[in-house]
Design an enzyme around this catalytic site. Structure first.
Site, short mmCIF file in Angstrom:
data_model
loop_
_atom_site.label_atom_id
_atom_site.label_comp_id
_atom_site.label_asym_id
_atom_site.label_seq_id
_atom_site.Cartn_x
_atom_site.Cartn_y
_atom_site.Cartn_z
N LYS A 159 0.85 -1.21 0.00
CA LYS A 159 0.00 0.00 0.00
C LYS A 159 0.88 1.25 0.00
CE LYS A 159 -0.30 -0.32 5.04
NZ LYS A 159 -1.07 -0.90 6.15
N TYR B 65 18.08 29.71 8.12
CA TYR B 65 16.96 30.45 8.71
C TYR B 65 17.14 30.64 10.21
CZ TYR B 65 14.17 30.21 4.44
OH TYR B 65 13.70 30.37 3.16
C1 LIG Z 1 -0.30 -1.84 6.86
C2 LIG Z 1 -0.87 -3.14 7.23
C3 LIG Z 1 -0.05 -4.28 7.34
C4 LIG Z 1 1.45 -4.22 7.28
O1 LIG Z 1 1.93 -3.73 8.50
P1 LIG Z 1 3.49 -3.57 8.80
O2 LIG Z 1 3.54 -3.18 10.22
O3 LIG Z 1 4.00 -2.53 7.88
O4 LIG Z 1 4.12 -4.90 8.54
C5 LIG Z 1 -0.67 -5.51 7.55
N1 LIG Z 1 -2.02 -5.59 7.70
C6 LIG Z 1 -2.82 -4.52 7.63
C7 LIG Z 1 -4.29 -4.69 7.82
C8 LIG Z 1 -2.28 -3.25 7.42
O5 LIG Z 1 -3.08 -2.17 7.39
#
Ligand SMILES: *Cc1c(COP(=O)(O)O)cnc(C)c1O
Length: 396
Positions: free
Chosen positions: A64, A284
Site C-alpha cells: 500500500k 533560517y
Molecule cells: C499496513 C498493514 C499491514 C502491514 O503492516 P506492517 O507493520 O508494515 O508490517 C498488515 N495488515 C494490515 C491490515 C495493514 O493495514
C-alpha cells in the site's frame, strides 16, 4: 499512486521492469537534486528472512501507499519473480495499478468494497477484504447477479477497533450462512495494534480473540502477523504472514538489533561548499552559529522532499565513511551540513552526499530523532527524487 489505469502509461513506474533507465545505478540526471536507490534484492532477502523466521509460513507483501513510498510496481514485480503470490494494497486504485506489475498474483484490497466498485474489482481480478455486513451483502449481490461465486477475504476486529467485523456481526454471519454462500472465501485476517511491543498483553489477547472468532466462520486460511507480529512467535503466524515495513528494512522492534537488510539509500547533490569564519549564523533564524572556522556543505534536499524540519540539528549525513552533522534549520529545498571532518577538497560542488542510509543515519535512527516511526520517514519520501531500483538478480 492513486491514478486511474488510463494514466498509467505516463507513470514512471509503469514501464516494464528491466528498462535500462529504471533498474541499475544509472548516472544521476543532470537536473536532479537527490537520488533515491531502492535495493530490490534486499527487499526480496527480507521477504525470505521473514518467512524463514516463521518456520516457512509463506509471506504476502503489503505494498500500500506505493510500497511505503518505494514504488509498488517494481517492488511487487521483484517479489513476484521471487515467488510471492499475495499482495495487499489499501485502495482499489492501488490494486488496479498493481495488476499491471503482477498479472498472476492475488491482490487484496484492505479498504474493502467501496460502494459502486464491484465492476472495477472484478475487471481487475482484485479481492476485497470485506469488513462490514453491507460490503458482504453488496459483493454477494454482485455474485448472484453474474451467477458466479466471487473471491473475498474477511477482516475480523480482534480489539484494534479500526476496521473489521465485530463479534455480533460475526455471530450474524454464523447464524445466517446464506450471507457468505455466494462468496468464495479465501482468507480471514485481523491486525495487531501493538505488535512492535512484544510485552504488550494486547498481542496475546488479540490472538486468542482471533482464534475464537475464526472458529465461528467457515474454515479457510488465516492471516494475522504484520512485520513485528512475525517476531512474536509461532502462535502468531497462522497461514500467511502480512508484512510491509520489514520488507523495506524498518526494524521490527525499535532500539533492538535489526535483522533486516537496509533497502533505502538517499544521496543528494552538493550545491556549495564554503568555509565560514567563526561566529557565522547558518540558515533560517541562525539556528546554528559556527564557533570556529567551519566548512559547510549546502545540499539539495529539504522538508519538501520529506526530510523533516524536526530533524534540524539531530541527524547525520555521511560521506566516504564519515558521519557529518546536519546543522541549522532544514529549509524547504536545502540542508546545511558541517563537513569539517572531511579532508579539505574531499567534497566538492556537484558531488552526492549520503542523507539517508549508506554513510548517513538509517531510516530508524532518523525516525527516532524526528519523534516518529520509520514508516512515516519512508512514506514521506519526496516526489522530486530520481528513483533507481537496484537489482543484481539474474531476472534482469
Ligand atoms: C499496513 C498493514 C499491514 C502491514 O503492516 P506492517 O507493520 O508494515 O508490517 C498488515 N495488515 C494490515 C491490515 C495493514 O493495514
Amino acid at each position: 499512486m492513486s491514478k486511474p489505469l488510463s494514466e498509467l502509461s505516463a507513470h514512471p513506474t509503469a514501464r516494464p521492469i528491466g528498462a535500462a533507465d529504471e533498474i541499475g545505478a544509472s548516472a544521476p540526471r543532470t537536473g536532479i537534486g537527490a537520488v533515491l536507490d531502492v535495493d530490490l534484492d534486499a527487499i526480496v532477502a527480507n521477504w525470505r528472512l521473514l518467512s524463514a523466521r516463521a518456520g516457512g509460513v509463506p509471506a504476502a507483501a503489503v505494498v500500500k501507499a506505493d510500497a511505503y513510498g518505494l514504488g509498488a510496481q517494481p517492488v511487487a514485480a521483484a517479489l513476484a519473480r521471487a515467488g510471492c503470490g499475495h499482495f495487499f494494497v489499501a485502495h482499489l486504485e492501488e490494486g488496479i495499478a498493481l495488476r499491471v506489475a503482477v498479472p498472476g498474483a492475488a491482490i487484496f484490497v484492505l479498504h474493502g468494497l467501496a460502494r459502486g466498485a464491484e465492476a472495477a474489482m472484478r475487471a481487475h481480478g482484485l479481492v476485497p477484504v470485506l469488513s462490514t455486513l453491507d460490503q458482504i451483502a453488496a459483493w454477494g449481490e454482485e455474485a448472484a447477479r453474474i451467477g458466479e461465486r466471487l473471491p473475498a477475504a474477511l477482516h475480523l476486529d480482534t480489539g484494534m477497533a479500526r476496521l473489521g467485523l465485530c463479534e455480533a456481526e460475526i455471530d450474524t454471519l454464523a447464524a445466517e450462512p446464506a450471507r457468505l454462500a455466494p462468496l468464495d472465501l479465501k482468507l480471514l485476517i485481523s491486525h495487531l495494534a501493538a505488535a512492535e511491543e512484544p510485552e504488550n498483553p494486547s498481542n496475546e489477547r488479540q490472538r486468542a480473540t482471533f482464534e475464537r472468532l475464526r472458529a465461528k466462520l467457515p474454515k479457510v486460511k488465516a492471516s494475522f502477523a504484520n512485520s513485528s507480529g512475525v517476531f512474536l512467535g509461532a502462535p502468531f503466524h497462522f497461514d500467511l504472514l502480512r508484512p510491509g515495513a520489514a520488507l523495506y528494512g524498518v526494524a521490527p522492534h525499535a532500539g533492538e538489533a535489526n535483522p533486516l537488510a537496509p533497502v533505502v539509500h538517499l544521496s543528494a547533490r552538493v550545491l556549495r561548499v564554503a568555509t565560514l569564519e567563526a561566529g557565522t549564523a547558518v540558515g533560517y533564524n541562525g539556528r546554528f552559529t559556527t564557533t570556529a572556522p567551519t566548512r559547510i556543505a549546502t545540499v539539495s534536499v529539504g522538508y519538501a522532499d520529506g526530510f523533516f524540519r524536526a530533524l534540524a540539528g539531530k541527524a547525520n549525513a555521511g560521506f566516504a565513511g564519515v558521519k557529518l552533522p546536519i546543522v541549522g534549520a532544514v529549509s524547504m529545498d536545502m540542508i546545511t551540513i558541517d563537513v569539517s571532518a572531511l579532508p579539505e577538497g574531499a567534497l566538492a560542488e556537484g558531488d552526492f552526499i549520503d542523507v539517508i542510509g549508506g554513510d548517513a543515519d538509517d531510516v530508524d535512527t532518523l525516525a527516532r530523532a524526528a519523534g516518529t516511526i520509520g514508516y512515516e520517514i519512508l512514506t514521506s519520501l519526496g516526489a522530486r527524487y530520481q528513483r533507481r531500483w537496484i537489482s543484481h538478480l539474474s531476472a534482469f
